[in-house]
Design a protein around this motif. Structure first.
Motif, PDB file in Angstrom:
ATOM      1  N   ARG A 211      65.348  18.989 -29.137  1.00  7.52           N
ATOM      2  CA  ARG A 211      66.763  18.944 -28.765  1.00  7.52           C
ATOM      3  C   ARG A 211      67.176  20.290 -28.193  1.00  7.52           C
ATOM      4  O   ARG A 211      66.602  21.313 -28.536  1.00  7.52           O
ATOM      5  CB  ARG A 211      67.649  18.696 -29.986  1.00  7.52           C
TER       6      ARG A 211
ATOM      7  N   TYR B  68      70.916  22.627 -27.287  1.00  5.69           N
ATOM      8  CA  TYR B  68      72.355  22.722 -27.544  1.00  5.69           C
ATOM      9  C   TYR B  68      72.949  23.847 -26.722  1.00  5.69           C
ATOM     10  O   TYR B  68      72.269  24.809 -26.369  1.00  5.69           O
ATOM     11  CB  TYR B  68      72.621  22.938 -29.036  1.00  5.69           C
TER      12      TYR B  68
ATOM     13  N   LYS C 242      82.977  23.859 -35.696  1.00  7.21           N
ATOM     14  CA  LYS C 242      82.515  22.470 -35.763  1.00  7.21           C
ATOM     15  C   LYS C 242      81.041  22.444 -36.145  1.00  7.21           C
ATOM     16  O   LYS C 242      80.228  23.174 -35.575  1.00  7.21           O
ATOM     17  CB  LYS C 242      82.704  21.790 -34.410  1.00  7.21           C
ATOM     18  N   THR C 243      80.681  21.603 -37.122  1.00  9.79           N
ATOM     19  CA  THR C 243      79.281  21.502 -37.542  1.00  9.79           C
ATOM     20  C   THR C 243      78.672  20.188 -37.060  1.00  9.79           C
ATOM     21  O   THR C 243      79.356  19.173 -36.947  1.00  9.79           O
ATOM     22  CB  THR C 243      79.124  21.597 -39.072  1.00  9.79           C
ATOM     23  N   VAL C 244      77.382  20.244 -36.783  1.00 10.53           N
ATOM     24  CA  VAL C 244      76.622  19.084 -36.334  1.00 10.53           C
ATOM     25  C   VAL C 244      75.306  19.074 -37.092  1.00 10.53           C
ATOM     26  O   VAL C 244      74.673  20.114 -37.257  1.00 10.53           O
ATOM     27  CB  VAL C 244      76.360  19.151 -34.812  1.00 10.53           C
ATOM     28  N   SER C 245      74.901  17.902 -37.552  1.00  5.77           N
ATOM     29  CA  SER C 245      73.618  17.743 -38.236  1.00  5.77           C
ATOM     30  C   SER C 245      72.736  16.800 -37.429  1.00  5.77           C
ATOM     31  O   SER C 245      73.238  15.929 -36.724  1.00  5.77           O
ATOM     32  CB  SER C 245      73.821  17.156 -39.634  1.00  5.77           C
ATOM     33  N   GLY C 246      71.442  16.970 -37.575  1.00  5.84           N
ATOM     34  CA  GLY C 246      70.519  16.108 -36.865  1.00  5.84           C
ATOM     35  C   GLY C 246      69.170  16.063 -37.546  1.00  5.84           C
ATOM     36  O   GLY C 246      68.935  16.732 -38.551  1.00  5.84           O
TER      37      GLY C 246
ATOM     38  N   LYS D 158      71.088  21.675 -39.318  1.00  2.51           N
ATOM     39  CA  LYS D 158      72.542  21.731 -39.189  1.00  2.51           C
ATOM     40  C   LYS D 158      72.877  22.998 -38.426  1.00  2.51           C
ATOM     41  O   LYS D 158      72.264  24.047 -38.655  1.00  2.51           O
ATOM     42  CB  LYS D 158      73.218  21.771 -40.548  1.00  2.51           C
ATOM     43  N   TYR D 159      73.820  22.904 -37.507  1.00  2.00           N
ATOM     44  CA  TYR D 159      74.279  24.083 -36.794  1.00  2.00           C
ATOM     45  C   TYR D 159      75.797  24.053 -36.686  1.00  2.00           C
ATOM     46  O   TYR D 159      76.422  23.010 -36.874  1.00  2.00           O
ATOM     47  CB  TYR D 159      73.618  24.214 -35.419  1.00  2.00           C
ATOM     48  N   THR D 160      76.367  25.220 -36.410  1.00  6.78           N
ATOM     49  CA  THR D 160      77.808  25.384 -36.322  1.00  6.78           C
ATOM     50  C   THR D 160      78.151  26.030 -34.986  1.00  6.78           C
ATOM     51  O   THR D 160      77.586  27.072 -34.636  1.00  6.78           O
ATOM     52  CB  THR D 160      78.327  26.281 -37.467  1.00  6.78           C
ATOM     53  N   TYR D 161      79.062  25.395 -34.241  1.00  2.00           N
ATOM     54  CA  TYR D 161      79.533  25.993 -32.994  1.00  2.00           C
ATOM     55  C   TYR D 161      80.440  27.166 -33.320  1.00  2.00           C
ATOM     56  O   TYR D 161      81.239  27.110 -34.257  1.00  2.00           O
ATOM     57  CB  TYR D 161      80.322  24.973 -32.167  1.00  2.00           C
TER      58      TYR D 161
END
Length: 89
Positions: A72, A74, A55-59, A47-50
């Protein structure tokens, strides 16, 4: 994990286990699962946060040779919140 979005140079963060701390990268982030097939523990969830939007994104990354992917990249200005080993995505 590299402190850029091109997998160039030496990785800045490496771990044989889970990475459970926030790491900031102003230059972007590249993540690669360098693991081997190990049922129940060969995928990396992250998980990372811009920054500064929050905004958070999980993968989830598969091990090399498994589909769909093992790496990946980013854009800049991200905080990696965690990268943890686990089972199938």
């Amino acid at each position: 994990m590299w402190d850029n979005n091109s997998f160039s140079g030496k990785p800045k963060w490496k771990s044989k286990g889970n990475l459970n701390k926030d790491v900031f990268s102003a230059n972007g982030l590249s993540i690669f699962n360098n693991g081997k097939r190990y049922p129940g523990g060969d995928h990396i969830r992250y998980k990372y946060t811009y920054q500064p939007s929050g905004k958070t994104v999980s993968g989830c990354l598969h091990y090399p040779g498994d589909t769909p992917n093992s790496k990946r990249t980013y854009a800049s200005g991200v905080v990696l919140n965690y990268a943890q080993w686990g089972g199938e995505c």
